[in-house]
Design a protein around this motif. Structure first.
Motif, PDB file in Angstrom:
ATOM      1  N   THR A   1       0.840  -1.198   0.000  1.00 40.50           N
ATOM      2  CA  THR A   1       0.000   0.000   0.000  1.00 40.50           C
ATOM      3  C   THR A   1       0.876   1.248   0.000  1.00 40.50           C
ATOM      4  O   THR A   1       1.891   1.300   0.704  1.00 40.50           O
ATOM      5  CB  THR A   1      -0.918  -0.001   1.237  1.00 40.50           C
ATOM      6  N   PHE A   2       0.480   2.251  -0.784  1.00 40.10           N
ATOM      7  CA  PHE A   2       1.225   3.506  -0.821  1.00 40.10           C
ATOM      8  C   PHE A   2       0.273   4.651  -1.123  1.00 40.10           C
ATOM      9  O   PHE A   2      -0.898   4.429  -1.482  1.00 40.10           O
ATOM     10  CB  PHE A   2       2.368   3.458  -1.854  1.00 40.10           C
ATOM     11  N   ILE A   3       0.746   5.874  -0.977  1.00 40.62           N
ATOM     12  CA  ILE A   3      -0.099   7.064  -1.091  1.00 40.62           C
ATOM     13  C   ILE A   3       0.435   7.980  -2.185  1.00 40.62           C
ATOM     14  O   ILE A   3       1.647   8.185  -2.311  1.00 40.62           O
ATOM     15  CB  ILE A   3      -0.156   7.818   0.253  1.00 40.62           C
TER      16      ILE A   3
ATOM     17  N   SER B   1      -0.664  11.940  -4.121  1.00 38.90           N
ATOM     18  CA  SER B   1      -1.478  13.130  -3.835  1.00 38.90           C
ATOM     19  C   SER B   1      -1.329  14.158  -4.948  1.00 38.90           C
ATOM     20  O   SER B   1      -0.385  14.123  -5.745  1.00 38.90           O
ATOM     21  CB  SER B   1      -1.074  13.743  -2.497  1.00 38.90           C
TER      22      SER B   1
ATOM     23  N   GLN C   1       5.332   3.460  -9.413  1.00 33.58           N
ATOM     24  CA  GLN C   1       5.699   2.967  -8.096  1.00 33.58           C
ATOM     25  C   GLN C   1       6.442   1.643  -8.215  1.00 33.58           C
ATOM     26  O   GLN C   1       5.998   0.731  -8.905  1.00 33.58           O
ATOM     27  CB  GLN C   1       4.443   2.777  -7.242  1.00 33.58           C
TER      28      GLN C   1
ATOM     29  N   LYS D   1      -7.775   2.042  -2.625  1.00 31.97           N
ATOM     30  CA  LYS D   1      -8.161   1.607  -1.280  1.00 31.97           C
ATOM     31  C   LYS D   1      -8.913   2.701  -0.534  1.00 31.97           C
ATOM     32  O   LYS D   1      -9.843   2.423   0.224  1.00 31.97           O
ATOM     33  CB  LYS D   1      -6.913   1.199  -0.498  1.00 31.97           C
ATOM     34  N   ASP D   2      -8.522   3.964  -0.763  1.00 33.08           N
ATOM     35  CA  ASP D   2      -9.202   5.066  -0.081  1.00 33.08           C
ATOM     36  C   ASP D   2      -8.942   6.358  -0.849  1.00 33.08           C
ATOM     37  O   ASP D   2      -7.901   6.510  -1.505  1.00 33.08           O
ATOM     38  CB  ASP D   2      -8.705   5.199   1.361  1.00 33.08           C
ATOM     39  N   CYS D   3      -9.909   7.261  -0.776  1.00 32.45           N
ATOM     40  CA  CYS D   3      -9.780   8.578  -1.411  1.00 32.45           C
ATOM     41  C   CYS D   3     -10.225   9.630  -0.405  1.00 32.45           C
ATOM     42  O   CYS D   3     -11.350   9.565   0.103  1.00 32.45           O
ATOM     43  CB  CYS D   3     -10.618   8.646  -2.683  1.00 32.45           C
TER      44      CYS D   3
ATOM     45  N   GLU E   1      -5.804  13.049  -1.699  1.00 30.05           N
ATOM     46  CA  GLU E   1      -4.878  12.008  -1.254  1.00 30.05           C
ATOM     47  C   GLU E   1      -5.517  10.642  -1.541  1.00 30.05           C
ATOM     48  O   GLU E   1      -6.599  10.344  -1.054  1.00 30.05           O
ATOM     49  CB  GLU E   1      -4.583  12.141   0.233  1.00 30.05           C
TER      50      GLU E   1
ATOM     51  N   THR F   1      -5.037   6.493  -1.442  1.00 31.58           N
ATOM     52  CA  THR F   1      -4.315   5.315  -0.949  1.00 31.58           C
ATOM     53  C   THR F   1      -4.511   4.203  -1.954  1.00 31.58           C
ATOM     54  O   THR F   1      -5.641   3.774  -2.212  1.00 31.58           O
ATOM     55  CB  THR F   1      -4.842   4.870   0.430  1.00 31.58           C
TER      56      THR F   1
ATOM     57  N   LYS G   1      -3.386   0.338  -3.576  1.00 29.67           N
ATOM     58  CA  LYS G   1      -2.895  -0.981  -3.222  1.00 29.67           C
ATOM     59  C   LYS G   1      -2.369  -1.667  -4.481  1.00 29.67           C
ATOM     60  O   LYS G   1      -3.074  -1.764  -5.479  1.00 29.67           O
ATOM     61  CB  LYS G   1      -4.005  -1.831  -2.591  1.00 29.67           C
TER      62      LYS G   1
END
Length: 505
Positions: A168-170, A172, A232, A252-254, A270, A272, A274
């Motif tokens: 998992t990474f972020i 932005s 990545q 995974k998330d916003c 931002e 997230t 996967k």
């Protein structure tokens, strides 16, 4: 004759589609107590699988559907509701074992409004879940037959699991939104364009797209999009250059927040992500698939083995175009405010030599403004499509397909017709799958009666090889070549092949 069969053991990993399942997920969305719902403008949903576990004959999973509803209040303003609904289910299929390594993919097949009232909206989504599995195979096979036993080998391509990645990474980015603008909601998606294996790592290249739904200072709805490039490098112990990689990037998330002064407001985005994939290394085995002996009958035991070799996943881009008519009961369109909840469902994906044929359905909510009535209205458009695209595939390859919408543009052609043009991205998992027959055990049978004919003649069929002729004539492959020097192999059909023998009186 010394009958001493020699066996070998192949250890490889078979990767293939194991099964699919469907789940119905329901949600109940409630606005704030002071807000009353007048009209639903659009609905959308996305799905992700968060956890999975394999057992004998089944794989259980947990997932989450994110529901979004854009609606107009009784006060004439726009609002959005956002709700996460967790669910769990299982896929049942032969070939699933406790040691099976799984990759799940999921997409929304359909979504409906069950009920819409002033204080509640009830939704239901049909989720299709596809299970891919990697299973370790351990096959004993006949490699050579020993003295006097002639074996015909066939080269079989197979693969070994080299690495697994779950990281998992972020990422932005920011977007200027202007003074007095409120963010109602965000829809995000990510596309993986390349997956490249290197020493102990896999590098992903792609693009994330975030659509923001905005409410301007005057209450009008608008949309803005931001595309964020992704590159990545992720850890993948055991991976090597030229390994085939299957899998990709998932959202995974916003999270979206607003910062800055009133006249210089900025949306800070931002994501997230996967990275989930497996890499596979090419192997070969050379089993005996046919045997014969001049002196004895042979009793082989054969086994059918399914070999699935993954190739690199492929990402293709194309354009889907169509139109939708506004129903007579709705007002004419003057301005398109935006598109919401766009999705693509792929119904079939077929591999041909050097190309793929993809059929499916594009769906999107088009929200427009009617000056005649001074209101916002919605049309749901569905556009069937059939695409034939160039790709590095072969006929017979097994394809798994998922697709997403990168961008949609809508034009008002006439007052009651809207033209749609969508950029779609299709991700294909490609598996070269074949069923191979191998000899797992060989026993010696009864002695053959000696041939009494001094000359034997065999009329060849199209495609026959030296091996086929040797079995038919009852002589060694070397003798077939020596005694028929003018015949080219494989045969085209109709050739007369001869065998001369010395008969003892």
């Amino acid at each position: 004759m010394a009958f001493e069969p020699i066996y070998d053991t192949a250890v490889f990993d078979t990767f293939r589609k194991l099964g699919t399942g469907q789940a119905v997920v329901e949600a109940r969305l409630l606005p704030r107590p002071e807000i009353r719902i007048a009209k639903v403008l659009s609905t959308s949903s996305s799905v992700g699988i968060s956890a999975a576990e394999a057992f004998s004959g089944e794989a259980r999973y947990s997932g989450r559907v994110n529901f979004k509803v854009l609606f107009e209040t009784t006060e004439g303003t726009a609002e959005e509701l956002d709700y996460n609904a967790d669910f769990s289910d299982k896929v049942e299929a032969n070939g699933i074992g406790a040691s099976t390594k799984t990759i799940f993919s999921a997409n929304i097949l359909d979504m409906d409004i069950i009920a819409a009232e002033e204080d509640v909206i009830k939704l239901a989504a049909v989720v299709e879940v596809t299970l891919y599995g990697c299973t370790r195979e351990d096959i004993k096979y006949l490699a050579r037959g020993g003295d006097g036993v002639y074996t015909h080998e066939d080269r079989v391509n197979c693969s070994a699991l080299a690495s697994e990645t779950d990281e998992t990474f972020i990422i932005s980015d920011t977007l200027e939104i202007g003074a007095g603008v409120e963010i109602l909601g965000a829809e995000s998606r990510v596309f993986t364009y390349k997956r490249t294996a290197e020493d102990d790592s896999v590098t992903f290249a792609g693009e994330a797209v975030v659509d923001l739904t905005l409410k301007n200072a005057d209450g009008a709805i608008s949309c803005k999009s931001v595309a964020i490039p992704v590159e990545q490098q992720c850890r993948a112990d055991g991976a090597r250059e030229r390994d085939a990689v299957t899998g990709g990037l998932k959202i995974k998330d916003c999270a979206v927040t607003v910062s800055g002064e009133e006249n210089e407001r900025v949306a800070e985005i931002e994501l997230t992500l996967k990275a989930e994939c497996m890499s596979f290394r090419s192997l070969e085995m050379l089993p005996a698939v046919d045997v014969f002996c001049l002196e004895n009958e042979l009793l082989p035991t054969v086994e059918s083995v399914v070999v699935g070799c993954p190739k690199n996943d492929i990402t293709l881009e194309s354009t889907v175009e169509g139109s939708v008519a506004i129903e007579d009961k709705l007002p004419l369109a003057d301005t398109v405010l935006g598109t919401f909840g766009s999705r693509v469902n792929v119904s079939t994906a077929t591999a041909e030599a050097g190309r793929v044929k993809i059929e499916g359905l594009l769906g999107t909510n088009i929200v427009y403004f009617s000056a005649e009535r001074g209101s916002s209205n919605t049309v749901y458009a569905q556009v069937p499509f059939s695409l034939t695209l160039s790709a590095d595939v072969e006929e017979g390859d097994t394809l798994g397909a998922q697709a997403g919408v990168k961008d949609v543009s809508v034009k008002i052609r006439r007052g009651n017709e809207l033209g749609i043009r969508a950029e779609v991205v299709v991700s294909l998992s490609v598996i070269a799958e074949e069923t191979q027959i191998v000899i797992t055990e060989l026993k010696l049978g009864e002695a053959r009666p000696p041939r009494r004919a001094a000359i034997s003649v065999h009329i060849a069929s199209n495609g026959e090889t030296v091996w086929d002729a040797a079995k038919a004539l009852g002589i060694t492959p070397e003798e077939v070549v020596r005694q028929n020097p003018d015949v080219s192999m494989p045969c085209s059909g109709g050739e007369r092949l001869r065998a001369f023998r010395r008969i003892e009186r």
